[in-house]
Design a protein around this motif. Structure first.
Motif, PDB file in Angstrom:
ATOM      1  N   THR A 169       5.957  12.995  -2.337  1.00 51.63           N
ATOM      2  CA  THR A 169       6.007  12.224  -3.010  1.00 51.63           C
ATOM      3  C   THR A 169       5.064  11.030  -2.535  1.00 51.63           C
ATOM      4  N   PHE A 170       5.343   9.692  -4.008  1.00 52.10           N
ATOM      5  CA  PHE A 170       4.072   8.774  -4.087  1.00 52.10           C
ATOM      6  C   PHE A 170       3.513   8.404  -2.701  1.00 52.10           C
ATOM      7  N   VAL A 171       2.404   7.720  -2.698  1.00 51.69           N
ATOM      8  CA  VAL A 171       1.848   7.288  -1.615  1.00 51.69           C
ATOM      9  C   VAL A 171       1.525   5.569  -2.031  1.00 51.69           C
ATOM     10  N   ALA A 172       2.409   4.632  -0.747  1.00 48.95           N
ATOM     11  CA  ALA A 172       2.730   3.462  -0.611  1.00 48.95           C
ATOM     12  C   ALA A 172       1.370   2.629  -1.816  1.00 48.95           C
ATOM     13  N   ASN A 173       0.785   1.864  -2.395  1.00 45.69           N
ATOM     14  CA  ASN A 173      -0.215   1.074  -2.135  1.00 45.69           C
ATOM     15  C   ASN A 173      -0.581  -0.118  -1.005  1.00 45.69           C
ATOM     16  N   GLU A 174      -1.386  -0.541  -1.532  1.00 44.95           N
ATOM     17  CA  GLU A 174      -1.885  -1.753  -0.690  1.00 44.95           C
ATOM     18  C   GLU A 174      -0.927  -3.147  -0.646  1.00 44.95           C
ATOM     19  N   LYS A 175      -0.339  -3.153  -1.828  1.00 41.50           N
ATOM     20  CA  LYS A 175       0.574  -3.948  -1.683  1.00 41.50           C
ATOM     21  C   LYS A 175       1.873  -4.020  -1.075  1.00 41.50           C
ATOM     22  N   ILE A 176       2.623  -3.300  -1.219  1.00 51.29           N
ATOM     23  CA  ILE A 176       3.681  -2.561  -0.738  1.00 51.29           C
ATOM     24  C   ILE A 176       3.364  -2.309   0.810  1.00 51.29           C
ATOM     25  N   GLU A 193       1.044  -4.222   3.059  1.00 49.38           N
ATOM     26  CA  GLU A 193       0.855  -5.014   3.338  1.00 49.38           C
ATOM     27  C   GLU A 193       1.947  -5.738   3.309  1.00 49.38           C
ATOM     28  N   ALA A 194       2.820  -6.064   2.543  1.00 52.14           N
ATOM     29  CA  ALA A 194       3.804  -6.542   2.431  1.00 52.14           C
ATOM     30  C   ALA A 194       5.268  -6.527   3.629  1.00 52.14           C
ATOM     31  N   ILE A 195       5.133  -5.114   4.035  1.00 57.45           N
ATOM     32  CA  ILE A 195       6.252  -4.997   5.064  1.00 57.45           C
ATOM     33  C   ILE A 195       4.762  -4.668   6.707  1.00 57.45           C
ATOM     34  N   GLY A 196       3.938  -5.275   7.248  1.00 56.84           N
ATOM     35  CA  GLY A 196       3.842  -5.359   7.920  1.00 56.84           C
ATOM     36  C   GLY A 196       2.531  -4.106   8.421  1.00 56.84           C
ATOM     37  N   PHE A 197       1.926  -2.695   7.253  1.00 51.29           N
ATOM     38  CA  PHE A 197       1.360  -1.595   7.783  1.00 51.29           C
ATOM     39  C   PHE A 197       0.056  -2.148   7.110  1.00 51.29           C
ATOM     40  N   PRO A 198      -0.569  -1.004   7.234  1.00 53.13           N
ATOM     41  CA  PRO A 198      -2.500  -0.872   6.741  1.00 53.13           C
ATOM     42  C   PRO A 198      -2.385  -0.354   5.418  1.00 53.13           C
ATOM     43  N   PRO A 199      -2.957  -1.231   5.108  1.00 52.05           N
ATOM     44  CA  PRO A 199      -3.146  -1.339   3.162  1.00 52.05           C
ATOM     45  C   PRO A 199      -3.080   0.213   2.693  1.00 52.05           C
ATOM     46  N   GLY A 238      -1.440   3.862   7.537  1.00 54.08           N
ATOM     47  CA  GLY A 238      -1.326   2.741   6.603  1.00 54.08           C
ATOM     48  C   GLY A 238      -1.541   4.219   5.446  1.00 54.08           C
ATOM     49  N   TYR A 239       0.275   5.386   5.617  1.00 46.99           N
ATOM     50  CA  TYR A 239       0.141   6.548   4.872  1.00 46.99           C
ATOM     51  C   TYR A 239       1.958   6.317   4.664  1.00 46.99           C
ATOM     52  N   GLY A 240       1.842   5.788   3.941  1.00 47.14           N
ATOM     53  CA  GLY A 240       3.490   5.692   3.734  1.00 47.14           C
ATOM     54  C   GLY A 240       3.563   5.826   2.406  1.00 47.14           C
ATOM     55  N   LYS A 260       5.421   5.444  -1.390  1.00 43.85           N
ATOM     56  CA  LYS A 260       5.820   4.308  -1.557  1.00 43.85           C
ATOM     57  C   LYS A 260       7.793   4.321  -2.142  1.00 43.85           C
ATOM     58  N   TYR A 261       7.952   4.322  -2.245  1.00 41.68           N
ATOM     59  CA  TYR A 261      10.196   4.199  -2.449  1.00 41.68           C
ATOM     60  C   TYR A 261      10.232   3.486  -1.382  1.00 41.68           C
ATOM     61  N   SER A 262      11.112   4.324   0.134  1.00 43.57           N
ATOM     62  CA  SER A 262      10.972   3.564   1.248  1.00 43.57           C
ATOM     63  C   SER A 262      10.783   2.548   1.343  1.00 43.57           C
ATOM     64  N   ASN A 263       9.262   2.407   1.012  1.00 38.86           N
ATOM     65  CA  ASN A 263       8.508   0.991   1.901  1.00 38.86           C
ATOM     66  C   ASN A 263       9.307   0.392   1.227  1.00 38.86           C
ATOM     67  N   GLU A 264       8.608   0.547  -0.687  1.00 36.05           N
ATOM     68  CA  GLU A 264       8.981  -1.044  -1.057  1.00 36.05           C
ATOM     69  C   GLU A 264      10.175  -1.242  -1.030  1.00 36.05           C
ATOM     70  N   ILE A 265      10.735  -0.171  -0.691  1.00 33.86           N
ATOM     71  CA  ILE A 265      12.733  -0.881  -0.828  1.00 33.86           C
ATOM     72  C   ILE A 265      12.469  -1.843  -0.410  1.00 33.86           C
ATOM     73  N   ILE A 266      11.843  -1.618   1.106  1.00 29.07           N
ATOM     74  CA  ILE A 266      12.217  -2.359   2.497  1.00 29.07           C
ATOM     75  C   ILE A 266      11.337  -3.136   2.177  1.00 29.07           C
ATOM     76  N   GLY A 267      10.122  -3.880   1.136  1.00 30.46           N
ATOM     77  CA  GLY A 267       9.933  -5.164   0.854  1.00 30.46           C
ATOM     78  C   GLY A 267      10.976  -6.158   0.035  1.00 30.46           C
ATOM     79  N   LYS A 268      11.509  -5.185  -0.959  1.00 33.98           N
ATOM     80  CA  LYS A 268      12.733  -5.906  -1.174  1.00 33.98           C
ATOM     81  C   LYS A 268      13.695  -6.647  -1.008  1.00 33.98           C
ATOM     82  N   VAL A 269      14.179  -5.655   0.407  1.00 33.75           N
ATOM     83  CA  VAL A 269      14.909  -6.801   1.125  1.00 33.75           C
ATOM     84  C   VAL A 269      14.654  -7.307   1.977  1.00 33.75           C
ATOM     85  N   HIS A 270      13.025  -7.830   2.505  1.00 31.36           N
ATOM     86  CA  HIS A 270      13.219  -8.797   2.315  1.00 31.36           C
ATOM     87  C   HIS A 270      13.038 -10.157   1.373  1.00 31.36           C
TER      88      HIS A 270
END
Lengths: 243, 508
Positions: free
Chosen positions: B29-36, B38-44, B175-177, B179-189
């Protein structure tokens, strides 16, 4: 006499490692918090219900029964056989021997055979079922080999070449009273005893921890009462006071 | 990956497939990018000292979660779980067997945290944490939907979901998150819900719904939002606001409240029931996302908190909210008391919308015309998190019976799918646990196989044309996946969609 001393030392060491190792593990499990309520539902709502669920797991292997009938049958036969065999062996450690221990002596012998059959079945699955073969490590095979060898050496002494059981009993009673008594010099007995000591030593470091582990498994030992009772672990509570 | 995605063939007999090692090894599955990240406090991105930090994190989790610690030790490799995972059944990749998935983690645990693994790694199947192992973790711990089906059959109750959550927590911490889940968590906040639907758009949508329902029924059914002093705060998955078929269930909830005369409101602050903090195994995220609901309940001064049709959200609400936010009962601490004093404890807190509806049906407060659903021959898909991670009502197994009771009260034609595929043994839809993303579509199609087989059987034997469920992820997953198996995508729908069709509004 040197073999007697050697085996005495071995059993003191094995008993020490077994009990200290196991107590350490159990304390470790008990002290590790379970921060969230995660019983596999539907789960009992009360502590009494949980005790019943746990009893069904311990005595009947309820979940395994749902999971795989063959594994359940072999596994259950092995464990019931083992339990009877262990109880039968109480006669080597108590004097005078309790009546019920005398009563189960003949059943204990059949149990030894049943135990080997169960283990053989489990091993066959490990070898012939591709999924189980895939997940088996060398230690999984060795563990089965070890327990089968213990059982076979015991049965050998019962059915083929008797050992001096009175002397064996004196040896173990002696161990309990720190009073060394001679162990019969018998190769099969030596093999039987050293493998048992090995099993005791590896118990707290191996998958044999499934025995205490079951009692600490949150998916089985928690009650489904999360809406009626607030469940808060110490480290989670700290997050709250920080607010 | 470029190959065309196709549904696997139905099996002749419901037995486990022969293993095909490595068949899903490249599914990543796609890996989260730096922006995603960092938005929820994980290493980029993957940190340089990932090895040491991963092992340290593992040690931390072993000391904080008894489940993780016991489950690392207790497995005897009996294989009872080995044929229970829908992803294994659909892919035949042996690393999708629950025990093998656990062993990806257990092998490393043994190497670094046990004496035999330190001394004799080969003997006990222990491995160093190499980059290859790390990538294997990433790939296969994102092929688990945390559905807990394996835990039903394990003689020690080992729950692979707990291990998957721990693995994802470790991966995120280095820092190996995903994309899908972490992007969504960012949106919730940031925005308040998983779909990133801002407040004004939400208000517009709800107004539109009021007009639609008025047009269809002639009755003014309200869809209130941010109404202080309402009795009920409804927390529902944001998919309910605009996705099909989810929206039909939202209309159903509104009609139930309308017909029963219960004042209710949605919240723009907590416009999402879903909590992906659970999927990534991060307690802090789980708590922060849940906290929005506490805040909304306090702000709006509601007496009851009710949760809409969403599987994992109901698990979080039912099993975790009392721990995380103090919403339930049975607390002595001031923090929990603050909210508990406000709520009406004649009702369970929180309550599932199905519990609310079934209670109203039983008390004859609302009435249903079954004939309205006569075009449907209905079956019910138990959603995994409802079935195996929560309860409903006061009786054992209420989470199975209450939704079924509602369907039977709302329709004439109801058929069960095969035993072993329902209730606590239900199969995941194939898209849960943070896998409902198009970059995992191949896995999702394959993972749906056991459920599709069961559905196929009842369509053949009973002419079933509607599969009701109470989970937003199930609905979205099936809508996407059903066509691959030759079904109409509208075969899936919500329980409250059926209620919506059947409920009497005007002349009660």
């Amino acid at each position: 006499m040197t073999m007697t001393t050697l085996f005495a030392a071995l059993f003191y060491l094995a008993a020490l490692l077994f009990s200290v190792g196991l107590i350490y593990r159990i304390r470790d499990y008990a002290r590790t918090p379970a921060p969230l309520v995660i019983p596999t539902t539907p789960a009992p709502r009360t502590v009494g219900g949980v005790a019943m669920r746990m009893a069904r797991e311990v005595f009947f292997f309820e979940s395994l029964f749902k999971g795989n009938l063959w594994t359940w049958a072999f596994g259950w036969l092995f464990h019931v056989g083992l339990a009877l065999v262990l109880l039968r062996h109480l006669r080597y450690f108590i004097d005078p021997v309790w009546d019920w221990v005398i009563f189960i002596q003949p059943f204990g012998i059949y149990a030894g055979l049943v135990m080997v059959a169960g283990l053989a079945g489990l091993w066959a699955r490990r070898i012939f079922v591709d999924r189980v073969r895939f997940i088996s490590t060398p230690s999984d095979h060795l563990m089965l080999a070890l327990i089968i060898a213990i059982a076979l050496s015991g049965l050998f002494m019962k059915f083929v070449s008797h050992t001096d059981v009175i002397a064996v009993k004196n040896f173990f009673i002696g161990l309990l009273h720190f009073n060394l008594q001679a162990l019969p010099s018998d190769g099969i007995l030596y093999a039987h005893l050293s493998m048992i000591a090995t099993l005791m030593i590896i118990f707290p470091f191996s998958k044999l921890l499934h025995a205490p582990g079951l009692f600490f498994s949150p998916s089985r030992n928690q009650a489904d009462n999360s809406r009626d009772k607030r469940h808060l672990s110490a480290w989670a509570a700290k997050l709250e006071s920080g607010k | 990956m470029a190959a065309e995605i196709k549904a696997p063939a139905y099996r002749q007999f419901s037995i486990a497939p022969a293993i095909q090692p490595g068949s899903m090894a490249d599914t990543k599955t796609f890996v989260a990018n730096e922006k995603i990240q960092e938005a929820i406090g994980f290493p980029p991105a993957l940190v340089d000292d990932w090895h040491d930090r991963a092992i340290a994190k593992m040690g931390e989790l072993l000391s904080k979660y008894r489940s993780f610690k016991v489950y690392m030790d207790a497995c005897v490799h009996c294989g009872a779980c080995s044929d229970k995972c829908h992803y294994f059944i659909g892919t035949a990749d042996p690393k999708n067997m629950p025990v093998a998935r656990q062993d990806l983690m257990r092998s490393v645990y043994r190497r670094y945290f046990t004496i035999p693994g330190k001394l004799f790694p080969k003997l006990v199947g222990a491995r160093d944490l190499t980059r290859e192992v790390l990538d294997e973790w990433y790939n296969y711990f994102h092929q688990c939907s945390e559905c807990r089906r394996c835990s039903v059959f394990c003689p020690y109750g080992i729950d692979t979901a707990e291990i998957t959550m721990a693995a994802r927590e470790i991966l995120n911490s280095i820092g190996y998150g995903q994309k899908y889940s972490n992007e969504i968590i960012g949106k919730v906040h940031k925005i308040g819900n998983n779909l990133g639907l801002p407040g004004p758009a939400l208000t517009d949508t709800l107004e539109g719904l009021e007009e639609d329902v008025k047009e269809a029924t002639g009755i003014d059914v309200r869809f209130p939002i941010d109404v202080k002093g309402a009795e009920v705060l409804l927390i529902t998955p944001s998919a309910d606001f605009f996705a099909e078929p989810h929206i039909d269930s939202l209309i159903g909830y509104a009609k139930v409240f309308h017909a029963a005369g219960i004042s209710w409101t949605l919240s723009s602050k907590a416009s999402e029931a879903g909590n992906f903090g659970m999927f990534i195994g991060n307690y802090q995220q789980l708590r922060e996302i849940a906290m929005r609901v506490r805040e909304a309940a306090l702000d709006l001064g509601v007496k009851r908190v009710v949760v809409g049709e969403c599987g994992h959200a109901w698990r979080v609400a039912y099993s975790f909210w009392n721990t995380l936010t103090g919403v339930g009962s049975g607390a002595a601490d001031p923090y929990a008391m603050q909210l508990q004093k406000q709520l009406d404890h004649r009702y369970k807190q929180p309550m599932h919308i199905c519990e609310v509806t079934w209670d109203l049906i039983e008390r004859k407060v609302i009435r249903l015309d079954k004939e309205a659903n006569d075009k449907h021959i209905i079956t019910y898909h138990d959603s995994c998190n409802v079935a195996r991670g929560s309860g409903m009502g006061d009786v054992f197994g209420g989470q199975f019976d209450i939704p079924r009771n509602i369907i039977r009260a709302a329709a004439n034609n109801y058929v069960e799918m095969a035993e072993g595929t329902t209730r606590e043994q239900t199969f995941c839809c194939g898209g849960g646990g943070g896998l409902l993303t198009d970059d995992l579509l191949d896995l999702r199609v394959k993972g749906a196989l056991p459920r599709m087989e069961a559905l196929h059987n009842v369509t053949e034997t009973h002419g079933v044309n509607f599969m009701a469920t109470i989970c937003a992820i199930c609905k979205a997953q099936f809508t996407k996946v059903l066509p691959y198996y030759g079904f109409d995508r509208r075969t899936v729908g919500g329980v409250h969609q059926l209620v919506s069709n059947a409920i009497r509004l005007g002349d009660k």
